[in-house]
Design a protein around this motif. Structure first.
Motif, mmCIF file in Angstrom:
data_model
loop_
_atom_site.group_PDB
_atom_site.id
_atom_site.type_symbol
_atom_site.label_atom_id
_atom_site.label_comp_id
_atom_site.label_asym_id
_atom_site.label_seq_id
_atom_site.Cartn_x
_atom_site.Cartn_y
_atom_site.Cartn_z
ATOM 1 N N TYR A 34 0.808 -1.214 0.000
ATOM 2 C CA TYR A 34 0.000 0.000 0.000
ATOM 3 C C TYR A 34 0.845 1.271 0.000
ATOM 4 O O TYR A 34 0.332 2.362 -0.249
ATOM 5 C CB TYR A 34 -0.911 0.034 1.233
ATOM 6 C CG TYR A 34 -0.139 0.084 2.537
ATOM 7 C CD1 TYR A 34 0.288 1.298 3.080
ATOM 8 C CD2 TYR A 34 0.194 -1.082 3.212
ATOM 9 C CE1 TYR A 34 1.021 1.343 4.256
ATOM 10 C CE2 TYR A 34 0.925 -1.049 4.394
ATOM 11 C CZ TYR A 34 1.329 0.164 4.912
ATOM 12 O OH TYR A 34 2.063 0.210 6.065
ATOM 13 N N ASP A 35 2.135 1.160 0.307
ATOM 14 C CA ASP A 35 2.955 2.331 0.607
ATOM 15 C C ASP A 35 3.709 2.812 -0.633
ATOM 16 O O ASP A 35 4.751 2.258 -1.004
ATOM 17 C CB ASP A 35 3.944 2.013 1.725
ATOM 18 C CG ASP A 35 4.583 3.263 2.309
ATOM 19 O OD1 ASP A 35 4.570 4.305 1.627
ATOM 20 O OD2 ASP A 35 5.090 3.203 3.439
ATOM 21 N N LEU A 36 3.198 3.849 -1.249
ATOM 22 C CA LEU A 36 3.796 4.356 -2.485
ATOM 23 C C LEU A 36 5.157 5.001 -2.254
ATOM 24 O O LEU A 36 5.906 5.218 -3.211
ATOM 25 C CB LEU A 36 2.846 5.360 -3.152
ATOM 26 C CG LEU A 36 1.493 4.794 -3.610
ATOM 27 C CD1 LEU A 36 0.657 5.894 -4.249
ATOM 28 C CD2 LEU A 36 1.678 3.630 -4.576
ATOM 29 N N ARG A 37 5.500 5.285 -0.998
ATOM 30 C CA ARG A 37 6.829 5.805 -0.708
ATOM 31 C C ARG A 37 7.905 4.775 -1.045
ATOM 32 O O ARG A 37 9.043 5.135 -1.376
ATOM 33 C CB ARG A 37 6.920 6.222 0.763
ATOM 34 C CG ARG A 37 6.031 7.408 1.115
ATOM 35 C CD ARG A 37 5.959 7.673 2.600
ATOM 36 N NE ARG A 37 5.266 6.607 3.323
ATOM 37 C CZ ARG A 37 4.983 6.653 4.631
ATOM 38 N NH1 ARG A 37 5.337 7.713 5.344
ATOM 39 N NH2 ARG A 37 4.348 5.656 5.209
ATOM 40 N N VAL A 38 7.544 3.499 -0.995
ATOM 41 C CA VAL A 38 8.474 2.432 -1.395
ATOM 42 C C VAL A 38 8.724 2.498 -2.898
ATOM 43 O O VAL A 38 9.859 2.355 -3.364
ATOM 44 C CB VAL A 38 7.927 1.055 -0.985
ATOM 45 C CG1 VAL A 38 8.840 -0.067 -1.478
ATOM 46 C CG2 VAL A 38 7.759 0.974 0.536
ATOM 47 N N SER A 119 22.732 -10.512 -8.786
ATOM 48 C CA SER A 119 22.647 -9.651 -7.611
ATOM 49 C C SER A 119 21.363 -8.837 -7.680
ATOM 50 O O SER A 119 20.918 -8.447 -8.758
ATOM 51 C CB SER A 119 23.858 -8.718 -7.520
ATOM 52 O OG SER A 119 23.944 -7.903 -8.678
ATOM 53 N N LEU A 120 20.767 -8.607 -6.513
ATOM 54 C CA LEU A 120 19.524 -7.850 -6.433
ATOM 55 C C LEU A 120 19.606 -6.828 -5.309
ATOM 56 O O LEU A 120 20.166 -7.097 -4.245
ATOM 57 C CB LEU A 120 18.340 -8.782 -6.156
ATOM 58 C CG LEU A 120 17.880 -9.708 -7.277
ATOM 59 C CD1 LEU A 120 16.849 -10.695 -6.747
ATOM 60 C CD2 LEU A 120 17.314 -8.922 -8.448
ATOM 61 N N LEU A 121 19.029 -5.673 -5.561
ATOM 62 C CA LEU A 121 18.816 -4.661 -4.541
ATOM 63 C C LEU A 121 17.334 -4.739 -4.178
ATOM 64 O O LEU A 121 16.472 -4.395 -4.983
ATOM 65 C CB LEU A 121 19.196 -3.280 -5.066
ATOM 66 C CG LEU A 121 18.965 -2.073 -4.166
ATOM 67 C CD1 LEU A 121 19.571 -2.285 -2.782
ATOM 68 C CD2 LEU A 121 19.534 -0.818 -4.808
ATOM 69 N N LEU A 122 17.035 -5.242 -2.996
ATOM 70 C CA LEU A 122 15.659 -5.479 -2.581
ATOM 71 C C LEU A 122 15.106 -4.241 -1.876
ATOM 72 O O LEU A 122 15.768 -3.655 -1.026
ATOM 73 C CB LEU A 122 15.592 -6.676 -1.630
ATOM 74 C CG LEU A 122 16.304 -7.958 -2.081
ATOM 75 C CD1 LEU A 122 16.167 -9.036 -1.016
ATOM 76 C CD2 LEU A 122 15.753 -8.433 -3.412
ATOM 77 N N VAL A 123 13.863 -3.892 -2.218
ATOM 78 C CA VAL A 123 13.245 -2.700 -1.652
ATOM 79 C C VAL A 123 11.914 -3.080 -1.007
ATOM 80 O O VAL A 123 11.057 -3.703 -1.641
ATOM 81 C CB VAL A 123 13.010 -1.619 -2.728
ATOM 82 C CG1 VAL A 123 12.489 -0.337 -2.093
ATOM 83 C CG2 VAL A 123 14.307 -1.343 -3.500
ATOM 84 N N GLN A 124 11.760 -2.692 0.265
ATOM 85 C CA GLN A 124 10.563 -3.011 1.034
ATOM 86 C C GLN A 124 10.244 -1.863 1.978
ATOM 87 O O GLN A 124 10.955 -0.878 2.046
ATOM 88 C CB GLN A 124 10.785 -4.294 1.856
ATOM 89 C CG GLN A 124 9.966 -5.495 1.457
ATOM 90 C CD GLN A 124 8.457 -5.332 1.680
ATOM 91 O OE1 GLN A 124 7.950 -4.251 1.962
ATOM 92 N NE2 GLN A 124 7.743 -6.413 1.514
ATOM 93 N N LYS A 125 9.163 -2.027 2.722
ATOM 94 C CA LYS A 125 8.848 -1.094 3.801
ATOM 95 C C LYS A 125 9.861 -1.292 4.927
ATOM 96 O O LYS A 125 10.394 -2.394 5.104
ATOM 97 C CB LYS A 125 7.431 -1.347 4.308
ATOM 98 C CG LYS A 125 6.353 -1.163 3.224
ATOM 99 C CD LYS A 125 4.962 -1.369 3.774
ATOM 100 C CE LYS A 125 4.691 -2.799 4.167
ATOM 101 N NZ LYS A 125 4.751 -3.759 3.057
ATOM 102 N N PRO A 126 10.122 -0.275 5.732
ATOM 103 C CA PRO A 126 11.150 -0.405 6.777
ATOM 104 C C PRO A 126 10.926 -1.575 7.723
ATOM 105 O O PRO A 126 11.866 -2.322 8.036
ATOM 106 C CB PRO A 126 11.057 0.933 7.521
ATOM 107 C CG PRO A 126 10.519 1.897 6.515
ATOM 108 C CD PRO A 126 9.584 1.107 5.666
ATOM 109 N N ILE A 147 19.356 -5.125 1.138
ATOM 110 C CA ILE A 147 17.979 -4.701 1.402
ATOM 111 C C ILE A 147 17.954 -3.239 1.833
ATOM 112 O O ILE A 147 18.781 -2.800 2.631
ATOM 113 C CB ILE A 147 17.351 -5.590 2.491
ATOM 114 C CG1 ILE A 147 17.316 -7.059 2.020
ATOM 115 C CG2 ILE A 147 15.949 -5.109 2.856
ATOM 116 C CD1 ILE A 147 16.885 -8.035 3.098
ATOM 117 N N THR A 148 16.980 -2.515 1.299
ATOM 118 C CA THR A 148 16.820 -1.105 1.658
ATOM 119 C C THR A 148 15.343 -0.763 1.742
ATOM 120 O O THR A 148 14.477 -1.508 1.251
ATOM 121 C CB THR A 148 17.527 -0.200 0.633
ATOM 122 O OG1 THR A 148 17.417 1.161 1.054
ATOM 123 C CG2 THR A 148 16.910 -0.342 -0.748
ATOM 124 N N SER A 149 15.055 0.365 2.359
ATOM 125 C CA SER A 149 13.681 0.851 2.484
ATOM 126 C C SER A 149 13.729 2.368 2.566
ATOM 127 O O SER A 149 14.791 2.956 2.802
ATOM 128 C CB SER A 149 13.019 0.263 3.733
ATOM 129 O OG SER A 149 13.705 0.675 4.909
#
Length: 215
Positions: A34-38, A119-126, A147-149
């Motif tokens: 739901y979080d468009l900031r991601v 390799s992957l840069l994973l993006v999720q909610k904090p 992993i980053t958020s």
């Protein structure tokens, strides 16, 4: 001295964060929600040159049914396009309804497109960083990943649409899954410090139990 309610929530929030150093990768893999900031964070990573490919994965979940007209992945992709990411650099996976499916369906999509990533840069909610780590270690551990958020503090995370009580309940739900899911074979076990689990037990007794797994 006993911790306040806010201090206990902050303790759990901080536990979920990994604070990893992000690296240039073959692709940026975004687990949608739901979080468009991601979506904005992921698009900025692409624009900053961290990877040549942006992958969005997500159908509609409990928190987005009725919120978006399109799937989570298509909605996130549109955010990225509005920020200047070309359509040619975006892959969209629209069937996944949980983290495991995000991984498996994206693996299938990459095979279908004959795209190899090492390799992957994973993006999720904090508050989902640690569970993403645990799930990847179990289900896609033959590649390098970090992993980053979005850099949003706990106190600033709630919005007009996402209340403080919702955030409190959902970070407890994430911790409950970190405890239970390894026993079901879904993810690698994570060490949960005693003070973090004590805070969990205190807060669930106060009624922040909306997103706990059923007994």
């Amino acid at each position: 001295m006993a911790l306040s309610l806010f201090q206990q929530l902050q303790l759990i929030w901080d536990y979920h964060l990994l604070n990893q150093e992000i690296k240039k990768s073959d692709a940026i893999f975004v687990l949608c929600s739901y979080d468009l900031r991601v979506a904005e964070h992921a698009a900025q990573l692409y624009l900053d040159g961290y990877a040549p490919l942006l992958i969005f994965s997500g159908a509609q979940g409990r928190t987005t049914e009725g919120l978006f007209h399109l799937s989570e992945a298509e909605t996130f992709a549109n955010v990225a396009k509005d920020m200047g990411v070309p359509s040619s650099a975006i892959l969209v996976e629209t069937k996944a309804t949980n983290t495991g499916e995000n991984i498996f369906f994206t693996q299938d999509l990459l095979k279908e497109k004959n795209i190899k990533v090492e390799s992957l840069l994973l993006v999720q909610k904090p508050y989902m960083e640690r569970r993403l780590l645990a799930t990847f270690l179990k289900n896609w551990n033959d590649i390098e990943f970090c992993i980053t958020s979005p850099n949003i503090s706990f106190i600033n995370y709630p919005t007009d649409d996402v209340t403080f009580d919702h955030v409190a309940s959902i970070i407890l739900g994430e911790l409950h899954r970190l405890k239970i899911y390894p026993t079901l074979g879904y993810q690698e076990a994570q060490d949960i410090p005693d003070d973090v689990w004590e805070a969990f037990e205190n807060l669930t007794q106060l009624g922040f139990d909306e997103y706990l797994l059923p007994e």
